[in-house]
Design a protein around this motif. Structure first.
Motif, short mmCIF file in Angstrom:
data_model
loop_
_atom_site.label_atom_id
_atom_site.label_comp_id
_atom_site.label_asym_id
_atom_site.label_seq_id
_atom_site.Cartn_x
_atom_site.Cartn_y
_atom_site.Cartn_z
N LEU A 168 0.83 -1.21 0.00
CA LEU A 168 0.00 0.00 0.00
C LEU A 168 0.86 1.25 0.00
O LEU A 168 0.49 2.27 -0.57
CB LEU A 168 -0.89 -0.01 1.24
CG LEU A 168 -2.05 -1.02 1.26
CD1 LEU A 168 -2.71 -1.01 2.62
CD2 LEU A 168 -3.06 -0.67 0.18
N ARG A 169 2.02 1.15 0.65
CA ARG A 169 2.92 2.30 0.70
C ARG A 169 3.34 2.72 -0.69
O ARG A 169 3.39 3.91 -1.00
CB ARG A 169 4.14 1.93 1.56
CG ARG A 169 5.17 3.03 1.66
CD ARG A 169 6.17 2.70 2.75
NE ARG A 169 6.67 1.34 2.61
CZ ARG A 169 7.43 0.74 3.52
NH1 ARG A 169 7.73 1.37 4.62
NH2 ARG A 169 7.84 -0.49 3.34
N PHE A 170 3.65 1.74 -1.56
CA PHE A 170 4.05 2.05 -2.93
C PHE A 170 2.90 2.74 -3.67
O PHE A 170 3.10 3.73 -4.37
CB PHE A 170 4.46 0.76 -3.64
CG PHE A 170 4.86 0.97 -5.08
CD1 PHE A 170 6.11 1.45 -5.41
CD2 PHE A 170 3.96 0.68 -6.09
CE1 PHE A 170 6.47 1.64 -6.73
CE2 PHE A 170 4.31 0.86 -7.42
CZ PHE A 170 5.57 1.35 -7.74
N LYS A 171 1.68 2.20 -3.52
CA LYS A 171 0.53 2.79 -4.21
C LYS A 171 0.32 4.24 -3.79
O LYS A 171 0.21 5.15 -4.62
CB LYS A 171 -0.74 1.99 -3.91
CG LYS A 171 -0.79 0.64 -4.56
CD LYS A 171 -2.13 -0.03 -4.26
CE LYS A 171 -2.21 -1.39 -4.87
NZ LYS A 171 -3.51 -2.05 -4.58
N ALA A 348 9.59 13.25 1.18
CA ALA A 348 8.70 13.56 2.30
C ALA A 348 7.42 12.73 2.23
O ALA A 348 6.93 12.22 3.24
CB ALA A 348 8.38 15.06 2.31
N ILE A 349 6.87 12.59 1.00
CA ILE A 349 5.65 11.79 0.82
C ILE A 349 5.92 10.34 1.22
O ILE A 349 5.13 9.71 1.93
CB ILE A 349 5.17 11.87 -0.64
CG1 ILE A 349 4.59 13.27 -0.92
CG2 ILE A 349 4.12 10.80 -0.94
CD1 ILE A 349 4.27 13.51 -2.38
N TRP A 350 7.03 9.80 0.76
CA TRP A 350 7.37 8.42 1.09
C TRP A 350 7.51 8.24 2.60
O TRP A 350 7.04 7.25 3.17
CB TRP A 350 8.67 8.04 0.39
CG TRP A 350 9.12 6.64 0.70
CD1 TRP A 350 9.99 6.24 1.66
CD2 TRP A 350 8.70 5.45 0.03
NE1 TRP A 350 10.15 4.89 1.64
CE2 TRP A 350 9.37 4.37 0.65
CE3 TRP A 350 7.84 5.19 -1.03
CZ2 TRP A 350 9.18 3.05 0.26
CZ3 TRP A 350 7.66 3.88 -1.42
CH2 TRP A 350 8.32 2.83 -0.80
N SER A 351 8.15 9.24 3.25
CA SER A 351 8.34 9.13 4.70
C SER A 351 7.00 9.19 5.43
O SER A 351 6.72 8.38 6.34
CB SER A 351 9.26 10.25 5.19
OG SER A 351 10.50 10.20 4.54
N LYS A 358 2.54 1.97 7.13
CA LYS A 358 3.31 0.79 7.54
C LYS A 358 2.50 -0.14 8.44
O LYS A 358 2.48 -1.35 8.21
CB LYS A 358 4.61 1.23 8.23
CG LYS A 358 5.54 0.07 8.52
CD LYS A 358 6.85 0.56 9.11
CE LYS A 358 7.80 -0.60 9.37
NZ LYS A 358 9.08 -0.13 9.93
N PRO A 359 1.79 0.39 9.47
CA PRO A 359 0.96 -0.53 10.28
C PRO A 359 -0.13 -1.19 9.46
O PRO A 359 -0.42 -2.37 9.64
CB PRO A 359 0.38 0.39 11.37
CG PRO A 359 1.29 1.58 11.42
CD PRO A 359 1.78 1.76 10.02
#
Length: 854
Positions: A168-171, A348-351, A358-359
């Motif tokens: 989901l993080r990649f999306k 910044a978006i990725w962080s 992540k959870p």
């Protein structure tokens, strides 16, 4: 387990056999066998679970039906047919059946009728690719096939699916970065156009400034028109120096009014015509990238008293290629800035996305793994509270499912868990209504869930006194039932021998508060019925008001002593006991008390309309002549008709108490019996008082009164039928609010006079009662009444009112507020139904009755 290996050319096929007795205890061994075979063959977890479930259902059917009347064995054979196919065969020697007679089940009908079983073959067909059954003399053979190829990932698209569905993080990062890139592109286009325009304007303004400066220096030269003069030499040097310092200027030419060139950056152009210079410039400008922007500034001289005289013109030409150079350089800088912003923004978006997603990603991966059959997987906790709650819930479900796989009995246990919880909760409710002398008691209870949060109970305080409690737990389901259990235990322990409603509620709060979960609370209404002295006392812990219905006048009253809900952890523990108020009342024959929970008033129909207090009061007035249980049943039907089958949002609980005897006669019989025990049966005064549970002074008092007044001396001085309550009814309160809304300047006396008018029912109400009503409504001052009228907050119920108890008036069109407002306290954070005034609402007891009560 037996392994048989058959090799055909370059292909190796394997076959596994297992033979077990046809008993239920063999199912566990069969499941282990399937696990071992699939592990040996490298079958995916999801496929393994499908095979286990299908084989388990098939073996269970063989044990239950084929070997119903005899014993036998089951032989299982699992074999591979190439790398992509599995074949499972089950052989038994039991009773056979005809596969053609088994039809596809109607699942909707199964759900509607609650039918269990009969879905084994349906599940096998859904889980396996092919199912066949053959009854032969050698035995019954069930064959199932599973195609493994369709479950494998296709190599050409594997990388796309892996990358896109990996996280989901990649999306989220891709979506957010795309939005950021779009914003940067739009901003780049907008500011690029503005920057190009600014550069052109800047260079043009500089060219105009140079032309103006040259025009000032050319004045003396054009006045004298002397060739090879000092002025001409200096001007040519200035033009040459300017062209050298400003590369974006292509040429500077000073021309007189006849078109002759007097100064230029090129000596060859001097003394020639401007037309030739212009032709040369046009030829130069036609070359690619050599476009020019011409500027012209007139050279004028101003003579005082005369108009300005034009001496000539300064022509300046600007190179377009120079402007393009500056624009390109500025855009390169903008591109670098945009790239920097994009890189920093993407990081910044990725962080940020990593922090929040992540959870969720961990939870998603864990759930996907569990869905694929990895039941030993445990979801990690440590994220936000909501994610942890979901993770804990999935872990609990997974743990239960793992246990349920061990045996069919365990599966049935999980299905019955909520049923057992419901039975426990139902066992806490009273099995029958107690018989209190002179009172009728009716009950209504309907749970919104299988385990509800409402509670009612009866407890005998002593032989002549009954305690009745109705409560509403803030939490529903199993937690609510646990709190209800604590409340029931505490109440039954504290109520024995304690006639003080206030003291019982206070002690019960002290008993349960520390053990209740933070944030949960219970609203309670506790009533004590004294069947000997015909006195009712009651206390409320933040519960809905109890409704009093007067049968002789068809009037209703809200009885609501003040108090905090049970279970709130107050800083000062004595504050709860101090806040609890208690009141007493005497009922007349046909009077009725109704204790209810908000599940009745908040019952909602398909139009999102609530049943409300107004409909409840109308139902009480309409059906108050019935017995208590008949009234409860009738109200239940009215609520059901109103909701029209819509799901309930809250439990429905009601207890109705009705005076069915003449209380004065019961009290007279008690006193008459006391006198007869001593004077007719020869019982001693002490024993008679102990039997009748009164003090000796009570006996001597009534013996003296009987000798003086006869039989009338054993009765109260004021019959209960003539007693009046110390407050106005809801119906009269409705009229008072209507007058206040129309004439806020009226005080209690003028309101009393208005009530006597025919349009208000011709009611005779004393100013003292009206003032007490206004105080409870917080309308005792003129300012408060004017504010109510200005804001239009008077909510008038459509209730009938009668002035004599016989004649009734047509209902009003507005709606009434009841005096006690229900609201959320900002200091304590709980709901407390309206604060009453400090006066105690009680019917006066006679001195004798007071002594008997003691």
């Amino acid at each position: 387990m037996t392994l048989v290996r058959r090799v055909f050319g370059d292909r190796s096929d394997k076959s596994f056999q297992l033979k077990v007795p046809g008993h239920e205890r063999s199912l566990g061994r069969i499941r282990d066998f399937v696990d071992e075979v699939c592990a040996e063959l490298g079958v995916a977890s999801k496929t393994t679970n499908s095979m286990k479930l299908a084989i388990d259902e098939a073996c269970a059917n063989i044990i239950k039906h084929a070997y119903r009347e005899k014993d036998g064995s089951i032989e299982i054979n699992i074999s591979t047919s190439g790398p992509n196919h599995l074949s499972i065969s089950l052989t038994d020697q039991g009773e056979s059946f005809e596969l053609q007679k088994i039809h596809t089940p109607d699942l909707r009908r199964y759900v509607a009728t609650g039918r269990k079983g009969g879905l084994g073959l349906f599940l096998m067909n859904r889980l396996m690719d092919e199912v066949n059954y053959d009854a032969t003399p050698a035995g019954n053979v069930l064959t199932m096939r599973k195609n493994l190829l369709g479950k494998r990932k296709r190599p050409p698209l594997a990388w796309r699916k892996t990358i896109w569905h990996k996280s989901l993080r990649f999306k989220f990062s891709v979506y957010a970065s795309g939005i950021l890139l779009t914003i940067i592109a739009v901003a780049f286009s907008y500011f690029g156009v503005r920057q190009e325009k600014a550069i052109v304007e800047n260079i043009t303004s500089k060219g105009e400034a140079i032309a103006n400066a040259m025009a000032r220096q050319s004045t003396e030269l054009l006045l004298s028109r002397m060739a090879l003069s000092v002025e001409q030499t200096l001007l040519n040097e200035t033009i040459a120096r300017t062209l050298e310092e400003t590369p974006y200027i292509a040429s500077i030419v000073v021309v007189d009014t006849e078109g002759n060139v007097w100064a230029s950056g090129k000596p060859s152009q001097l003394f020639g015509s401007y037309e030739s210079v212009l032709s040369e410039a046009r030829a130069e400008g036609q070359k690619p990238g050599n476009a020019l922007i011409p500027l012209a500034t007139p050279v004028v001289i101003h003579t005082p008293g005369s108009p300005a005289t034009e001496l000539g013109t300064v022509h300046v030409q600007i190179r377009m290629d120079s402007i393009s150079f500056y624009v390109a350089r500025a855009r390169r800088a903008m591109v670098l800035i945009a790239l920097l912003v994009f890189v920093v923004g993407s990081f910044a978006i990725w962080s940020v996305v990593s922090l929040f997603v992540k959870p969720i990603q961990k939870l998603s991966d864990g759930v996907r793994a569990i869905g694929e059959g990895m039941l030993d997987r445990t979801l990690e906790e440590g994220g936000p509270d909501e994610i942890d709650e979901i993770a804990r819930a999935f872990n609990e479900i997974t743990a239960r499912f793992r246990k349920a796989q061990h045996s069919v009995v365990e599966k049935e246990r999980l299905q019955k868990e909520m049923q057992v919880a419901q039975e426990i909760q139902q066992s806490l409710l009273p099995g029958r209504v107690p018989d209190a002398e002179g009172f009728e008691i009716g009950t209504l209870y309907r749970a919104a869930k299988e385990v509800g949060g409402d509670y009612y109970d009866f407890v005998w305080v002593d032989d002549d006194t009954l305690g009745i409690v109705v409560g509403d737990v803030s939490g529903k389901g199993v937690p609510g039932s646990l709190v209800m259990t604590m409340i029931r235990t505490a109440l039954r322990m504290e109520a024995r021998g304690n006639r003080s409603a206030r003291d019982v509620v206070s002690r019960m709060n002290s008993f349960v508060t520390e053990d209740m979960k933070k944030g949960m609370f219970v609203t309670i209404f506790y009533v004590v019925l004294d069947s000997r002295h015909r006195v009712i006392s009651y206390a409320s812990a933040g519960h809905n008001p109890m409704v009093l219905y007067r049968g002789d006048s068809s009037e209703t009253y809200f009885l609501n002593p003040k108090g905090f809900p049970v279970g709130i952890d107050l800083a000062d523990h004595s504050l709860f006991e101090k806040s609890i108020g208690t009141e007493t009342i005497k009922l007349k024959q046909s009077d009725m008390l109704v204790i209810y929970t908000d599940g009745i008033t908040e019952a909602m129909n398909s139009a999102s309309e609530q049943f409300g207090e107004e409909r409840l009061l109308k139902a009480i007035k309409k059906h108050g002549h019935m017995t208590s249980q008949e009234f409860a049943d009738t109200l239940n039907r009215e609520v059901a008709d109103f909701t029209g089958g819509e799901p309930q949002n809250d439990d429905i609980t009601l207890v109705a108490i009705k005076e069915k005897a003449v209380a004065d006669d019961i009290i007279y019989d008690v006193r008459r019996r006391l006198i007869d025990l001593v004077e007719s049966e020869g019982v001693s005064v002490g024993e008679a008082c102990e039997i009748m549970k009164v003090s000796p002074s009570t006996y001597y008092r009534y013996r003296r009164r009987m000798h003086e007044l006869g039989e009338d001396g054993l009765r109260d001085k004021t019959p209960r039928a003539l007693e009046r309550l110390g407050r106005v009814s809801l119906e009269v309160q409705q009229r008072i609010l209507r007058i206040v809304s129309e004439s806020p300047a009226y005080g209690p006396k003028r309101i009393s006079r208005q009530l006597k008018q025919v349009e208000y029912g011709g009611l005779d109400v004393s100013p003292r009662k009206i003032y007490a009503c206004l105080r409870r409504l917080k309308l005792s001052t003129r300012r408060e009444r004017e504010q109510l009228a200005a804001e239009g907050r008077a909510k008038i119920m459509d209730l009938d009112v009668s002035s004599s108890g016989r004649s009734r008036e047509a209902p009003v069109e507005e709606a009434v507020c009841q005096g006690e407002e229900t609201g959320l306290s900002s200091e304590t954070g709980y709901t407390q139904a309206g604060q009453e005034s400090e006066e105690i609402f009680t019917a006066t007891q006679s001195p004798a009755a007071e002594e008997e009560t003691k």
